[in-house]
Write an enzyme that holds these catalytic residues in place. Structure first.
Site, PDB file in Angstrom:
ATOM      1  N   ASP A 122      42.596  64.450  53.246  1.00 41.73           N
ATOM      2  CA  ASP A 122      41.935  63.145  53.297  1.00 41.73           C
ATOM      3  C   ASP A 122      42.238  62.504  54.642  1.00 41.73           C
ATOM      4  OD1 ASP A 122      40.596  60.836  51.635  1.00 41.73           O
ATOM      5  OD2 ASP A 122      42.292  59.904  52.665  1.00 41.73           O
ATOM      6  N   GLU A 148      42.002  58.685  56.773  1.00 39.68           N
ATOM      7  CA  GLU A 148      41.683  57.270  56.883  1.00 39.68           C
ATOM      8  C   GLU A 148      41.177  57.040  58.296  1.00 39.68           C
ATOM      9  OE1 GLU A 148      41.624  55.222  54.344  1.00 39.68           O
ATOM     10  OE2 GLU A 148      42.397  56.799  53.035  1.00 39.68           O
ATOM     11  N   ASN A 153      42.185  50.365  53.732  1.00 36.39           N
ATOM     12  CA  ASN A 153      43.417  51.156  53.916  1.00 36.39           C
ATOM     13  C   ASN A 153      44.642  50.327  54.320  1.00 36.39           C
ATOM     14  OD1 ASN A 153      43.228  50.821  56.823  1.00 36.39           O
ATOM     15  ND2 ASN A 153      41.782  52.535  56.880  1.00 36.39           N
ATOM     16  N   HIS A 190      45.347  52.729  49.031  1.00 39.58           N
ATOM     17  CA  HIS A 190      44.271  53.626  49.431  1.00 39.58           C
ATOM     18  C   HIS A 190      44.670  54.194  50.791  1.00 39.58           C
ATOM     19  CE1 HIS A 190      40.071  55.083  49.572  1.00 39.58           C
ATOM     20  NE2 HIS A 190      40.186  54.884  50.870  1.00 39.58           N
ATOM     21  N   ASP A 229      45.466  59.474  48.419  1.00 44.44           N
ATOM     22  CA  ASP A 229      44.140  59.974  48.056  1.00 44.44           C
ATOM     23  C   ASP A 229      44.103  61.496  48.000  1.00 44.44           C
ATOM     24  OD1 ASP A 229      43.280  57.399  47.862  1.00 44.44           O
ATOM     25  OD2 ASP A 229      41.974  57.438  49.617  1.00 44.44           O
TER      26      ASP A 229
END
Length: 215
Positions: free
Chosen positions: A12, A14, A62, A153, A158
């Site tokens: 994942d 961000e 985030n 998050h 995640d």
């Protein structure tokens, strides 16, 4: 490639915003590498200095601040280690085209290396397998499946959720007698044509914007 023999890298990112080809950049990346036993995954994680501001929309999701990124390595220093970590595995992400778009942008002229990987979109699989879920954001589908969901998050949180969702998806897939990675629906095969890959990324960017708004 047989599923039972595969290694999977669930990852994942961000980012500073939604649009990698308009200058948005990765500011955090995390990954977990496992086999079908799902035992003791290897972990990869790094904050990344994107060398540009984080948009308000991204920060609202985030909560990554400029102070958190000050002095962190830039993406050109992080990506070689990530690609070594993922080497020889199947890439798995939730709304995979979004993460792939940022990887492609960051790799620049070296992006063709991604053609060597099978890629599985855990979001598309969730929509096919878990049709009774009220919505399909990562948080909603996790709660629907009885998976404890962290409040943050962030990339590693995640990636961990995606791993747990993917494990349940893979349980269903293997019970149905599917044995090959190539036979999993919504798996991108090695060597996929560039125009198909671009459409996947464009669709995923629109999807990501919708997910961020409605949860």
């Amino acid at each position: 490639m047989r599923i039972s023999e595969a290694q999977f890298t669930i990852f994942d990112v961000e980012t500073t915003g939604l649009f990698p080809y308009s200058g948005d950049r990765i500011c955090e990346i995390a990954a977990l590498r496992i086999d079908t036993s799902f035992a003791l995954p290897q972990k990869f994680w790094s904050l990344v200095n994107p060398m540009r501001p984080i948009s308000y929309g991204a920060f609202s999701v985030n909560r990554i601040t400029p102070a958190m990124l000050a002095g962190k390595p830039t993406i050109d220093k992080v990506l070689p280690s990530f690609m070594d970590f993922a080497s020889g595995s199947v890439l798995v992400a939730y709304n995979a085209g979004f993460d792939l778009g940022f990887l492609e942008s960051a790799l620049g002229e070296g992006k063709d290396i991604l053609k060597d990987y099978h890629v599985i979109d855990a979001l598309a699989l969730a929509r096919k397998i878990f049709r009774d879920s009220p919505r399909y954001s990562l948080g909603v589908i996790s709660r629907h499946l009885g998976i404890e969901t962290p409040l943050e998050h962030r990339a590693m949180a995640d990636a961990l959720l995606t791993l747990k969702v993917f494990q349940k998806e893979l349980d269903v897939i293997m019970r149905e007698g599917i044995e090959l990675i190539e036979d999993i629906s919504f798996a991108r095969s090695r060597g996929q044509k560039a125009n198909t890959r671009v459409k996947l990324i464009e669709d995923a960017i629109r999807e990501q914007g919708h997910i961020n708004v409605v949860g």
